[in-house]
Design an enzyme around this catalytic site. Structure first.
Site, short mmCIF file in Angstrom:
data_model
loop_
_atom_site.label_atom_id
_atom_site.label_comp_id
_atom_site.label_asym_id
_atom_site.label_seq_id
_atom_site.Cartn_x
_atom_site.Cartn_y
_atom_site.Cartn_z
N LYS A 53 1.39 -1.08 0.25
CA LYS A 53 0.00 0.04 0.47
C LYS A 53 0.65 0.83 0.59
O LYS A 53 0.62 2.38 -0.23
CB LYS A 53 -1.20 0.19 1.46
CG LYS A 53 -2.04 -1.01 1.19
CD LYS A 53 -2.79 -1.26 2.61
CE LYS A 53 -4.16 -2.42 2.03
NZ LYS A 53 -4.58 -2.73 3.47
N GLN A 97 -4.37 -1.68 9.70
CA GLN A 97 -4.43 -2.59 8.74
C GLN A 97 -4.57 -4.04 9.80
O GLN A 97 -4.89 -4.16 11.31
CB GLN A 97 -3.14 -3.60 8.57
CG GLN A 97 -2.50 -4.46 7.29
CD GLN A 97 -3.56 -4.93 6.24
OE1 GLN A 97 -3.64 -3.21 6.06
NE2 GLN A 97 -4.32 -5.39 5.55
N ASP A 120 -10.78 3.25 4.34
CA ASP A 120 -10.89 1.79 4.72
C ASP A 120 -12.83 1.53 3.86
O ASP A 120 -13.04 0.35 3.98
CB ASP A 120 -10.58 1.16 5.64
CG ASP A 120 -9.53 0.46 5.07
OD1 ASP A 120 -9.08 -0.68 4.07
OD2 ASP A 120 -8.51 0.23 5.62
N1 GUN Z 1 -7.63 -6.75 5.97
C1 GUN Z 1 -7.53 -7.39 5.02
N2 GUN Z 1 -8.32 -6.38 4.29
C2 GUN Z 1 -8.09 -5.25 4.50
C3 GUN Z 1 -8.58 -4.36 4.16
O1 GUN Z 1 -8.84 -4.21 3.15
N3 GUN Z 1 -8.69 -3.02 5.25
C4 GUN Z 1 -7.73 -3.45 6.04
N4 GUN Z 1 -7.30 -2.31 7.17
N5 GUN Z 1 -7.20 -4.71 6.44
C5 GUN Z 1 -7.58 -5.44 6.27
#
Ligand code: GUN
Length: 303
Positions: A53, A97, A120
């Site tokens: 990311k 995350q 998110d």
């Molecule tokens: N863990 C798995 N997918 C995601 C996501 O799209 N965002 C976040 N923050 N954590 C995740």
């Protein structure tokens, strides 16, 4: 011959568009989108995702910061970062995350993020907006799936979409987006989960089958109707017991299902890259202040 849905290529195209839009945003308004990423613990897959990311941010010209707390970090330490970023004008998007270590209450953490920086789309405010059909931040994987369907399938109006999985991250939001009375959606949606007694009886009715179970290679030819479109959201790491080599597989037995379908996403290279591309779009929108009312279609990846 089945069409391979090339999420990697679509995501690259979206990043190229974003790079241009970001440059213009800087030249015209002096704004550089900024994303703050928080990782707690050393979950190997999470480490890879967070780094990807941040790398994607760099590629399109965003500012990004990564904070990495140890697995024993307290909930308060996590909340302290969020409080700081909520008021930092250089940070437009905040991403914690998931999953978090078990001693930290994910709900408390997600609720602490300013909804205008919730790229998110996991804050109850944004989830509520999504259900009500109001503009807001849409979770990245569901937004990516809709973008792929828009490009590869076209109108979903009246089509039967079966979603397997009811997670907050994928199953619930994607199902809620797909039944909305919007040009991109208007599908008839069935949600299946572990309580389904005869899963195949449901999935075989799908014109579009979205699989987000988190169970490696669970869906086979017997679950799929001839000519269906299959979206495989699973990313599972399998270790070969003989060689020790790691292999990425989806929730779908790709080779077995391929001859039956009209289109399918591969793993890797299908949904995965789209998730990051949509995160970048959400961050760009957060920076331009497009969050809130007045946005025509919240999950469209267009400027
Ligand atoms: N863990 C798995 N997918 C995601 C996501 O799209 N965002 C976040 N923050 N954590 C995740």
């Amino acid at each position: 011959m089945a069409v391979l849905i090339d999420g990697k290529a679509v995501a690259a195209e979206l990043r190229a568009q974003l790079r241009q839009a970001t440059q213009q945003l800087w030249e015209q308004r002096g704004i550089r989108p900024g994303l703050a990423l928080l990782l707690v613990g050393d979950h190997p897959a999470s480490l890879v995702y967070v780094r990807s990311k941040a790398r994607a941010c760099q590629e399109v010209g965003f500012h990004s910061v990564i904070e990495h707390l140890p697995a024993e970090a307290t909930q308060q330490q996590v909340l302290d970062y969020i409080t700081r970023w909520n008021t930092d004008p250089a940070i437009h998007g905040i991403l914690v995350q998931l999953p978090l270590p078990r001693h930290i209450d994910e709900r408390v953490v997600l609720c602490a993020i300013d909804p205008r920086k919730d790229v998110d789309g996991f804050h109850p405010e944004n989830m509520g907006r999504l259900v009500l059909g109001l503009p807001g931040f849409v979770p990245c994987t569901p937004a990516g799936i809709l973008e792929l369907l828009r490009r590869y399938v076209g109108s979903l109006s009246g089509k039967h979409v079966v979603v397997v999985g009811r997670s907050n991250i994928v199953g619930k939001p994607v199902a809620n987006l797909l039944y909305q009375k919007t040009p991109d959606a208007n599908a008839v949606v069935t949600i299946c989960h572990t309580g389904a007694r005869d899963l195949a009886a449901f999935t075989r009715q799908a014109d579009v089958l979205i699989v987000a179970m988190g169970v490696p290679e669970a869906i086979g030819a017997e679950h799929v109707k001839e000519g269906a479109v299959v979206i495989d959201v699973g990313i599972n790491r399998l270790v070969d017991p003989q060689t020790g080599a790691e292999r990425l597989v989806g929730d779908v037995r790709f080779a077995e299902v391929l001859p039956k379908v009209s289109a399918i996403t591969p793993v890797p290279g299908g949904v995965g890259p789209m998730t990051i591309a949509m995160l970048l779009w959400n961050t760009y929108r957060a920076a331009t202040g497009e969050y809130g009312y007045g946005q025509e279609s919240p999950h469209r990846a267009t400027v």
